[in-house]
Design an enzyme around this catalytic site. Structure first.
Site, PDB file in Angstrom:
ATOM      1  N   GLY A  42      -5.568  -2.490 -14.484  1.00 53.90           N
ATOM      2  CA  GLY A  42      -6.327  -2.141 -15.674  1.00 53.90           C
ATOM      3  C   GLY A  42      -6.852  -2.854 -16.372  1.00 53.90           C
ATOM      4  O   GLY A  42      -7.281  -2.457 -17.646  1.00 53.90           O
TER       5      GLY A  42
ATOM      6  N   CYS B  43       0.920  -1.108  -0.026  1.00 61.00           N
ATOM      7  CA  CYS B  43      -0.055  -0.011   0.078  1.00 61.00           C
ATOM      8  C   CYS B  43       0.801   1.513   0.177  1.00 61.00           C
ATOM      9  O   CYS B  43       1.569   1.465   0.859  1.00 61.00           O
ATOM     10  CB  CYS B  43      -0.836   0.012   1.321  1.00 61.00           C
ATOM     11  SG  CYS B  43      -1.953   1.517   1.227  1.00 61.00           S
TER      12      CYS B  43
HETATM   13  C1  SIN Z   1      -5.511   2.329   0.316  1.00 59.69           C
HETATM   14  O1  SIN Z   1      -6.464   1.966   1.182  1.00 59.69           O
HETATM   15  O2  SIN Z   1      -5.202   3.394   0.659  1.00 59.69           O
HETATM   16  C2  SIN Z   1      -5.190   1.443  -0.838  1.00 59.69           C
HETATM   17  C3  SIN Z   1      -4.877   0.063  -0.399  1.00 59.69           C
HETATM   18  C4  SIN Z   1      -3.778  -0.170  -1.307  1.00 59.69           C
HETATM   19  O3  SIN Z   1      -3.185   0.190  -2.204  1.00 59.69           O
HETATM   20  O4  SIN Z   1      -2.912  -1.107  -0.968  1.00 59.69           O
END
Ligand code: SIN
Length: 299
Positions: free
Chosen positions: A241, A130
């Site tokens: 995508g 993330c």
């Molecule tokens: C997020 O919750 O910010 C996105 C999750 C991720 O990109 O792993």
């Protein structure tokens, strides 16, 4: 007759199409439009040991050929998901992949420990990628040793198969994939978003720093799938995508065993059932009897 089912880890999935984590909420939200049980597997929103409030708004921002998100892993916590949401997937016989994360190694392990041996939980997906949190996330996923140690630690507390979800924002994704495999990861999910920003020119500010998803990253995702499939002998879930049946086919041919659809659902919420319907027709029309016949056919 073409068969679009997929045998994975000794289980027969009705098809190789899933949602990407976080793009279908807790699952039931889509049900006014189509049944979540139509997918081979439902992938949960990213869950953590404790509930998490996420980042301030704006959290999503449309850009050309994609979307930036900075949700910050907002979620209700693993315990509430298991109590309140998992029973629905059991009732509807929908296999579930639980996507989870931690801000520390102990939190990853603690979260995996809570995930009981429910037969409806098909696998776990470890978010090592993330870009929107200060600790953990992509910070863990960039370091091959950290990836190895984290996966080893989680494997020691669960009997469920694990998919490591990797970031493209690393020096060499194949090296990270090898570390994940050597630590015992049963599969890979490729890829998470790529970091980016938007500029609001009316205000002269950066309204969002987040993860870029959608068609803009498809070639990057295909390259990761193609290269990692040659480097490690474990199943790959391809994502990044996928907007159409043609995109899904590209991922299968590059080496993905199954695919996950994310951003496309925000553009057209019927993308997933349309890809599932189209897959059978495509295989029959071209004389293939199963998806495995086209998986990894690219040299
Ligand atoms: C997020 O919750 O910010 C996105 C999750 C991720 O990109 O792993």
């Amino acid at each position: 007759m073409a068969d679009i089912s997929l045998n994975l880890f000794g289980r027969k999935l009705k098809n190789p199409v899933m949602n990407a984590s976080g793009t279908l909420g807790y699952g039931r939200e889509i049900e006014p439009l189509w049944r979540v049980s139509e997918m081979g597997v439902y992938v949960s929103k990213g869950l953590s040991l404790k509930p998490h409030h996420g980042n301030p708004t704006p959290r999503v921002w449309e850009v050309s050929s994609g979307m930036l998100n900075s949700i910050g892993l907002q979620n209700i916590g693993i315990d509430r998901f298991l109590e309140e949401y998992l029973p629905y997937f059991s009732e509807t016989k929908t296999p579930v992949i639980i996507n989870f994360f931690g801000f520390t190694v102990e939190e990853y392990v603690g979260c995996a420990e809570r995930i009981k041996d429910d037969e409806n939980i098909f696998a776990l997906e470890m978010n090592l990628s993330c870009p929107n949190i200060k600790e953990g996330g992509i910070g863990f996923g960039k370091d091959p040793n950290m990836v190895f140690n984290l996966i080893k630690a989680v494997k020691s507390v669960t009997t469920k198969p694990i998919f490591a979800k990797l970031s493209p924002e690393v020096k060499n994704i194949v090296e990270i994939a090898k570390s994940a495999y050597e630590a015992g990861s049963d599969g890979l999910t490729l890829i998470n978003t790529m970091p980016g920003v938007a500029v609001d020119i009316r205000k002269g500010v950066i309204p969002i720093k987040g993860g870029l998803s959608g068609p803009a990253i498809k070639p990057v995702a295909l390259k990761a799938v193609y290269e990692c499939r040659k480097a490690v002998p474990i199943p790959i879930l391809g994502t990044g995508g996928i907007m159409s049946l043609e995109d899904a086919l590209s991922f299968f041919m590059a080496g993905a065993w199954a695919i996950q659809v994310g951003t496309a659902t925000f553009v057209d919420p019927y993308t997933i059932p349309r890809i599932i319907d189209g897959l059978k027709g495509y295989l029959e029309h071209h004389g293939f009897s199963s998806v495995s016949e086209i998986t990894g056919i690219t040299e």
